[in-house]
Design a protein around this motif. Structure first.
Motif, PDB file in Angstrom:
ATOM      1  N   THR A   1       0.859  -1.192   0.000  1.00 28.50           N
ATOM      2  CA  THR A   1       0.000   0.000   0.000  1.00 28.50           C
ATOM      3  C   THR A   1       0.890   1.235   0.000  1.00 28.50           C
ATOM      4  O   THR A   1       2.105   1.134  -0.100  1.00 28.50           O
ATOM      5  CB  THR A   1      -0.885   0.042   1.261  1.00 28.50           C
ATOM      6  N   GLU A   2       0.253   2.376   0.172  1.00 30.59           N
ATOM      7  CA  GLU A   2       1.005   3.634   0.219  1.00 30.59           C
ATOM      8  C   GLU A   2       2.081   3.596   1.320  1.00 30.59           C
ATOM      9  O   GLU A   2       3.190   4.077   1.113  1.00 30.59           O
ATOM     10  CB  GLU A   2       0.021   4.789   0.459  1.00 30.59           C
ATOM     11  N   ASP A   3       1.775   2.979   2.451  1.00 30.60           N
ATOM     12  CA  ASP A   3       2.706   3.051   3.587  1.00 30.60           C
ATOM     13  C   ASP A   3       3.398   1.746   3.937  1.00 30.60           C
ATOM     14  O   ASP A   3       4.368   1.757   4.692  1.00 30.60           O
ATOM     15  CB  ASP A   3       1.953   3.516   4.848  1.00 30.60           C
ATOM     16  N   TYR A   4       2.884   0.633   3.458  1.00 30.45           N
ATOM     17  CA  TYR A   4       3.425  -0.657   3.892  1.00 30.45           C
ATOM     18  C   TYR A   4       3.720  -1.558   2.699  1.00 30.45           C
ATOM     19  O   TYR A   4       3.032  -1.497   1.688  1.00 30.45           O
ATOM     20  CB  TYR A   4       2.431  -1.397   4.815  1.00 30.45           C
ATOM     21  N   GLY A   5       4.712  -2.425   2.903  1.00 31.62           N
ATOM     22  CA  GLY A   5       4.926  -3.485   1.928  1.00 31.62           C
ATOM     23  C   GLY A   5       6.110  -3.253   1.002  1.00 31.62           C
ATOM     24  O   GLY A   5       6.631  -2.149   0.885  1.00 31.62           O
ATOM     25  N   ARG A   6       6.495  -4.367   0.325  1.00 33.38           N
ATOM     26  CA  ARG A   6       7.703  -4.354  -0.521  1.00 33.38           C
ATOM     27  C   ARG A   6       7.455  -3.609  -1.813  1.00 33.38           C
ATOM     28  O   ARG A   6       6.420  -3.794  -2.451  1.00 33.38           O
ATOM     29  CB  ARG A   6       8.147  -5.756  -0.939  1.00 33.38           C
ATOM     30  N   CYS A   7       8.461  -2.860  -2.196  1.00 29.98           N
ATOM     31  CA  CYS A   7       8.407  -2.087  -3.439  1.00 29.98           C
ATOM     32  C   CYS A   7       9.796  -1.974  -4.025  1.00 29.98           C
ATOM     33  O   CYS A   7      10.724  -1.561  -3.338  1.00 29.98           O
ATOM     34  CB  CYS A   7       8.115  -0.646  -3.127  1.00 29.98           C
ATOM     35  N   TYR A   8       9.918  -2.291  -5.294  1.00 33.73           N
ATOM     36  CA  TYR A   8      11.179  -2.079  -6.011  1.00 33.73           C
ATOM     37  C   TYR A   8      10.941  -0.984  -7.052  1.00 33.73           C
ATOM     38  O   TYR A   8       9.968  -1.071  -7.810  1.00 33.73           O
ATOM     39  CB  TYR A   8      11.609  -3.340  -6.754  1.00 33.73           C
ATOM     40  N   GLY A   9      11.823  -0.022  -7.110  1.00 30.18           N
ATOM     41  CA  GLY A   9      11.693   1.044  -8.109  1.00 30.18           C
ATOM     42  C   GLY A   9      12.819   0.967  -9.125  1.00 30.18           C
ATOM     43  O   GLY A   9      13.956   0.605  -8.784  1.00 30.18           O
ATOM     44  N   PHE A  10      12.498   1.318 -10.376  1.00 30.47           N
ATOM     45  CA  PHE A  10      13.484   1.282 -11.464  1.00 30.47           C
ATOM     46  C   PHE A  10      13.304   2.550 -12.295  1.00 30.47           C
ATOM     47  O   PHE A  10      12.237   2.742 -12.896  1.00 30.47           O
ATOM     48  CB  PHE A  10      13.267   0.045 -12.343  1.00 30.47           C
ATOM     49  N   SER A  11      14.308   3.375 -12.303  1.00 25.66           N
ATOM     50  CA  SER A  11      14.198   4.676 -12.953  1.00 25.66           C
ATOM     51  C   SER A  11      15.342   4.800 -13.945  1.00 25.66           C
ATOM     52  O   SER A  11      16.510   4.693 -13.572  1.00 25.66           O
ATOM     53  CB  SER A  11      14.280   5.740 -11.846  1.00 25.66           C
ATOM     54  N   LEU A  12      14.990   4.986 -15.210  1.00 25.71           N
ATOM     55  CA  LEU A  12      16.009   4.942 -16.273  1.00 25.71           C
ATOM     56  C   LEU A  12      16.444   6.353 -16.648  1.00 25.71           C
ATOM     57  O   LEU A  12      15.618   7.195 -16.981  1.00 25.71           O
ATOM     58  CB  LEU A  12      15.417   4.228 -17.501  1.00 25.71           C
ATOM     59  N   MET A  13      17.760   6.565 -16.648  1.00 26.29           N
ATOM     60  CA  MET A  13      18.331   7.883 -16.988  1.00 26.29           C
ATOM     61  C   MET A  13      18.469   7.989 -18.506  1.00 26.29           C
ATOM     62  O   MET A  13      19.577   7.943 -19.048  1.00 26.29           O
ATOM     63  CB  MET A  13      19.735   8.013 -16.382  1.00 26.29           C
ATOM     64  N   TYR A  14      17.375   8.121 -19.179  1.00 26.86           N
ATOM     65  CA  TYR A  14      17.441   8.187 -20.638  1.00 26.86           C
ATOM     66  C   TYR A  14      16.240   8.967 -21.149  1.00 26.86           C
ATOM     67  O   TYR A  14      15.133   8.803 -20.622  1.00 26.86           O
ATOM     68  CB  TYR A  14      17.444   6.764 -21.213  1.00 26.86           C
ATOM     69  N   SER A  15      16.445   9.766 -22.194  1.00 27.41           N
ATOM     70  CA  SER A  15      15.384  10.649 -22.668  1.00 27.41           C
ATOM     71  C   SER A  15      14.809  10.227 -24.009  1.00 27.41           C
ATOM     72  O   SER A  15      13.962  10.919 -24.566  1.00 27.41           O
ATOM     73  CB  SER A  15      15.934  12.071 -22.778  1.00 27.41           C
ATOM     74  N   GLY A  16      15.292   9.115 -24.541  1.00 23.72           N
ATOM     75  CA  GLY A  16      14.802   8.657 -25.843  1.00 23.72           C
ATOM     76  C   GLY A  16      13.893   7.446 -25.702  1.00 23.72           C
ATOM     77  O   GLY A  16      13.285   7.213 -24.654  1.00 23.72           O
ATOM     78  N   ASN A  17      13.796   6.670 -26.778  1.00 20.62           N
ATOM     79  CA  ASN A  17      12.970   5.455 -26.757  1.00 20.62           C
ATOM     80  C   ASN A  17      13.450   4.530 -25.642  1.00 20.62           C
ATOM     81  O   ASN A  17      14.629   4.190 -25.580  1.00 20.62           O
ATOM     82  CB  ASN A  17      13.122   4.698 -28.075  1.00 20.62           C
TER      83      ASN A  17
END
Ligand code: DGJ
Length: 729
Positions: free
Chosen positions: A243-259
């Motif tokens: 949920t917003e406050d609880y539980g496992r979360c993996y984030g993946f953020s790509l440093m790229y501005s193209g396709n």
């Protein structure tokens, strides 16, 4: 130690403050993935891996008699090609003999002090105070001598791990890459995972979608030549229970501005693979012997504290390790007024000065002259590319105009759209071959403009020279850098036929070079990115610009969703937000409360405001500055979800020391004779006492968090509230 090695088990573990990530040089030297999640003391998690003889699974040749080792069922750090793994591949190489094959085996690894760098692409950086180690693992395909270097950056305190990839042609003949993912992350059991993404469209960017993983490949990506309005290069994998406050979360953020592409595959055995990198669409990159290709960086984070915990990790990290502009923390951002919705292209120097004069009384620091000041530009059919002042409009010349604004005690900003050209422009007439048009075909028009071929060095040089000439000519404090179409007709007259599959990526490399040469050479200018609103709002862009225009949609009620979605990964200080005429029934005060969840400014004709309205604006500008240290540097909490049914949207900023907080509430719907509603705040010290909006009475953090603040319901529709909480002891 951020990176430890167990030589006997052949495992390498990356440690951040609260997470561990483990890999192993396994059977036949394939690099296996063992673990990513909350910190573990185990130096060897090999016991996670079970092997069976699975029907129809292939076994690498070297394992001959051993039928239980199949790459189709092994968790990998970088999936191979044509080695019996039928899931999404991390790489597709076309070897010089025409074969499609890469059997990468771990050959060596090294641990390096500090953060690795990429030569061609922007990356996050380590500050002097950060403890960062890097790992480089080299995989080699013996037959072709193609090498893949896997790079890992471990930011211990920040709880962030980055990944990037390099491909080196170690053979003696050219090869081609048709797919290269920067990240491959395999989960042994992913059946109960959800995928969260930020889809949208023009005017409605980064809405939030959550879907259960099912047995197919879920593709999130862009093929528009930019990271796009339609998707954002950020995804979350979380537990179904999260949920917003609880539980496992993996984030993946790509440093790229193209396709880009994020592909999440739940396979036949409920294993989950996430790949992320450059989108393979029309990607065919030649590597000559000795040449290296770099794939963009992925910034990964893990939290057990739900979406809020994950957002806090990204907000903290992107506030400090992404952009070196002095406007990140040394110099406060100005309150600006932008001419676009005030005048569109119908302005001259006199009108701009009048708007500035009126805006000064509203507490505005900076006037931005938006589109329409250059070349022949009275509408959007002409002029792009001719970055010379149109003296029919700016009759006194740019210098004098800036002087007049400066004399008012205000700063001056200017708009550019460097990447585009109009057919009706001197630039196009002189260099039609610089536009992206496929010979013998008519290029798709969008806003009646064509993209310049930024893969060409002469085009890059022209832009660097012409934009810098303007910036160096007058006292310019701020630049809005816009792009208003997606790329089509991908073609470069500067490249031979067999290299046209490189154009999408080379465009982005060219763009980064142009930005390096314009933005990094003007450290005293505040740059804001824009792409018809928030169509290229990504971390690579935020490496250059400390702020990005969230959306062309200034309707404050729509903005509640726009800010909510954007906040999943990007902090408030990056979010360009203005008060405009849009949202006629929404009070000015409410518009201001919404714009304070961003960089704050105005986008209207200040000369049309009444004295009373100007006074309200002055007060709002004052409040923005008063709360700046809370909204720009504090922790952000989403208190309600504007996509869920409800009568109000609420959010909150809390200073790191929990001594101050700003709670913002917008009433979006007033039901007749409805129940009393309360906003339960977050992030306070439970046993500390807080005053609310300067009142003598105090309330405990626990009370405010568990019982909530009652919201007065006897107010007009679209009313907003700000509660400034200050700790009293
Ligand atoms: C699109 C931007 O998002 C607007 O704010 C404005 O700058 C226009 N382009 C100008 O053409």
């Amino acid at each position: 130690m951020a990176i430890t090695v167990n030589k006997q088990a052949k495992t390498i573990t990356l440690h951040t403050k609260h997470t561990s990530y483990q890999m192993k040089i396994g059977n036949l030297d394939y690099l296996l993935h063992l673990y990513y999640g909350p910190s573990i003391p185990d130096a060897d998690m090999s016991w996670q891996i079970m092997q069976y003889d699975r029907g129809f699974s292939g076994n690498p040749y070297e394992s001959r008699g051993e039928r239980t080792f199949s790459l189709d069922a092994q968790p990998q750090e970088f999936s191979t090609q044509q080695q019996g793994d039928f899931r999404a591949a991390s790489i597709q190489v076309v070897n010089s003999d025409g074969s499609y094959s890469f059997h990468g085996k771990a050959e060596s690894y090294q641990i390096l002090k500090g953060k690795y760098k990429l030569d061609t692409l922007p990356t996050v950086f380590a500050r002097d105070t950060d403890i960062v180690d890097s790992l480089e693992v080299t995989l080699v395909d013996q037959a072709s001598q193609v090498k893949v270097l896997l790079l890992y950056g471990v930011f211990e305190e920040a709880d962030i791990i980055t990944r990037a990839v390099k491909v080196v042609n170690g053979g003696d003949k050219p090869i081609h890459l048709s797919k290269i993912m920067s990240l491959c992350l395999d989960f042994l059991n992913g059946a109960d995972f959800d995928l969260v993404s930020l889809p949208g469209r023009y005017g409605q960017e980064r809405q939030v979608e959550r879907q259960a993983m099912t047995h197919h490949i879920h593709n999130i990506g862009s093929v528009r030549g930019s990271s796009s309005h339609q998707q954002n290069p950020f995804v979350i994998l979380c537990g179904r229970e999260t949920t917003e406050d609880y539980g496992r979360c993996y984030g993946f953020s790509l440093m790229y501005s193209g396709n880009f592409l994020a592909e999440a595959e739940l396979d036949q055995y409920d294993q989950l693979r996430l790949g992320m990198g450059i989108n393979p669409k029309q990607f065919f990159y030649q590597l000559k012997p000795g040449e290296t290709f770099e794939g963009p960086e992925v910034v990964m984070a893990f939290s057990m504290e739900g979406f809020t915990g994950l957002s806090h990790l990204y907000h903290d990290f992107y506030r400090t390790n992404l952009c070196r502009s002095k406007f990140v923390s040394q110099v406060e951002r100005p309150v600006l007024i932008n001419s676009w919705e005030a005048a569109f292209m119908d302005f001259d120097d006199v009108k701009l000065v009048k708007i500035a004069e009126a805006a000064k009384d509203m507490g505005v620091d900076l006037l931005v002259m938006d589109d329409g000041w250059f070349g022949k530009r009275d509408d959007d059919n002409s002029g792009l590319g001719d970055w010379v002042v149109n003296e029919n409009k700016i009759k006194c010349g740019l210098h004098k105009l800036v002087e007049q604004i400066n004399d008012l005690g205000m700063k001056f900003g200017i708009w550019f759209e460097p990447e585009m050209v109009s057919e009706d422009s001197d630039l196009y007439r002189a260099h039609p071959d610089w536009a992206m048009e496929i010979p013998g075909r008519h290029a798709v028009r969008s806003r009646n403009q064509i993209a310049l071929d930024l893969s060409r060095k002469d085009v890059q040089d022209y832009l660097i020279k012409s934009v810098n000439a303007i910036l160096d000519d007058a006292n310019i404090y701020y630049v809005k850098w816009d792009i208003n179409r997606s790329l089509t007709d991908i073609w470069s007259n500067g490249l031979p036929a067999q290299k046209q599959g490189e154009v999408y990526h080379r465009y982005i490399l060219g763009l980064y070079r142009v930005m390096d040469e314009i933005i990094l050479t003007h450290p005293d200018i505040l740059f804001e990115g824009c792409s018809g609103g928030g169509g290229r709002f990504d971390p690579a862009m935020l490496h250059y610009y400390p702020q990005y225009w969230v959306s062309d949609n200034n309707n404050p009620i729509d903005r509640l969703k726009l800010h909510y979605g954007t906040s999943f990964v990007y902090p408030t200080c990056t979010m360009g937000a203005h008060i405009s005429d849009s949202g006629r029934f929404v009070p000015l005060e409410t518009k201001a409360v919404v714009a304070m969840c961003g960089t704050f400014g105005y986008e209207l004709d200040a000369t049309h405001l009444t004295k009373e309205e100007q006074k309200i604006c002055r007060e709002q500008s004052r409040l923005f500055r008063k709360y700046y240290h809370i909204t720009f540097y504090g922790d952000f909490y989403r208190l309600t979800n504007p996509f869920a049914p409800g009568n109000m949207t609420a959010w909150q900023h809390v200073t790191k020391d929990k001594r101050e907080s700003l709670v913002s509430v917008v009433v979006t719907n007033l039901t007749c004779n409805g129940p009393q509603e309360y906003v339960k705040v977050k992030g306070l010290e439970p046993f500390a006492m807080y005053s609310v909006n300067g009142s003598q009475e105090t309330r405990s953090g626990a009370g405010l968090m568990n019982a909530g603040i009652p919201i007065n319901r006897e107010v007009p529709e679209y009313s907003a509230f700000q509660f400034h909480l200050v700790r009293k002891d």
